[in-house]
Design an enzyme around this catalytic site. Structure first.
Site, PDB file in Angstrom:
ATOM      1  N   LYS A   1       0.833  -1.207   0.000  1.00 15.10           N
ATOM      2  CA  LYS A   1       0.000   0.000   0.000  1.00 15.10           C
ATOM      3  C   LYS A   1       0.864   1.253   0.000  1.00 15.10           C
ATOM      4  CE  LYS A   1      -2.022  -1.395   3.873  1.00 15.10           C
ATOM      5  NZ  LYS A   1      -1.500  -2.759   4.075  1.00 15.10           N
TER       6      LYS A   1
ATOM      7  N   ARG B   1      -9.434   0.310   8.109  1.00 21.35           N
ATOM      8  CA  ARG B   1      -8.989  -1.050   8.419  1.00 21.35           C
ATOM      9  C   ARG B   1     -10.040  -1.831   9.197  1.00 21.35           C
ATOM     10  NH1 ARG B   1      -3.087   0.141   8.053  1.00 21.35           N
ATOM     11  NH2 ARG B   1      -2.017  -1.829   7.775  1.00 21.35           N
TER      12      ARG B   1
ATOM     13  N   ARG C   1      10.886  -1.325  12.078  1.00 24.80           N
ATOM     14  CA  ARG C   1       9.494  -1.519  12.507  1.00 24.80           C
ATOM     15  C   ARG C   1       9.412  -2.737  13.428  1.00 24.80           C
ATOM     16  NH1 ARG C   1       5.057  -0.310   7.838  1.00 24.80           N
ATOM     17  NH2 ARG C   1       6.186   1.263   6.668  1.00 24.80           N
TER      18      ARG C   1
ATOM     19  N   ARG D   1      -0.458 -10.016  12.912  1.00 27.00           N
ATOM     20  CA  ARG D   1      -0.990  -8.986  12.016  1.00 27.00           C
ATOM     21  C   ARG D   1      -1.870  -9.617  10.940  1.00 27.00           C
ATOM     22  NH1 ARG D   1       2.290  -4.431   9.335  1.00 27.00           N
ATOM     23  NH2 ARG D   1       0.124  -3.859   9.018  1.00 27.00           N
TER      24      ARG D   1
END
Ligand code: B4P
Length: 190
Positions: free
Chosen positions: A14, A89, A134, A145
């Site tokens: 994305k 989301r 991250r 996730r």
């Protein structure tokens, strides 16, 4: 306004694809991931809350995200359009976005869903984790996730299918080819 939602599982590209789309279509960019990371590095109260969820591979609560987006949209009214990257989301976030845009007599023009199989997502996220700093740089957080995506985020697809703005994009292949497919999808609604 041309309002594009770029959607897909964690690591589907994305953020990568948003960079080119912004330039080509002259859109403003709202990335909730980038906004949250800026809050974390600024050591704000919101950043502290966000970090506690992101580090576990969980979604930041809807109220926090929706409040953050509300301020940003207000500042962008009058632009040619906006690309929403990593937002919505959840279905609650999708409904809130509709309401926020309706306040400005606007709506989502197209939602592009980057389709990438799980094994490829894992490979990409582990590779990104080697250099990104991250917290999703390990199998446990990545698995979490992806399972949060399946249970909480995937239902957003049906929300946009019902509104007839949904476009599916093959998210595996060269960045340029995927960019071409996304561009076609956006051009088809202009
Ligand atoms: P995000 O920052 O939105 O990002 P992401 O899902 O991890 O990745 P993205 O899909 O943008 O993939 P990228 O381009 O980097 O989310 C981070 C966290 O913030 C979430 O877990 C959540 O906790 C929180 N959050 C954000 N928004 C939220 C919301 N609305 N509600 C609640 N919580 C929220 O690509 C990944 C890697 O693949 C890169 O290394 C890239 O180089 C590579 N890549 C890209 N395209 C490729 C291709 N075609 N081939 C090979 N590799 C490719």
């Amino acid at each position: 306004m041309l309002n594009v939602v770029i959607f897909g599982p964690p690591g589907s590209g994305k953020g990568t694809q948003s960079e080119g789309i912004i330039e080509k279509f002259n859109l403003a960019h709202i990335s909730t991931g980038d906004l949250l990371r800026a809050e974390i590095s600024g050591h704000t109260q919101l950043g502290t809350i966000a970090k506690s969820f992101i580090d576990k591979g969980e979604l930041v609560p809807d109220e926090t995200i929706i409040g953050m987006i509300d301020n940003k949209i207000e500042a962008l009214v009058g632009n040619k359009g906006v690309i929403f990257d990593g937002f919505p989301r959840t279905v609650a976030q999708a409904k809130a976005l509709d309401e926020l845009l309706a306040d400005y007599k606007s709506k989502v023009s197209v939602m592009v869903n980057l389709e990438v199989p799980k094994e490829e997502l894992v490979t990409r996220l582990l590779k990104r984790g080697e250099t990104s700093g991250r917290s999703d740089d390990n199998m446990e957080t990545i698995e979490k996730r992806i399972s949060v995506y399946e249970s909480q985020t995937k239902p957003v697809i049906d929300f946009y299918k019902e509104k007839e703005v949904y476009k599916s994009i093959e998210g595996v292949g060269s960045i340029e080819d995927i960019f071409g497919s996304i561009s076609e999808a956006i051009e088809s609604v202009q």
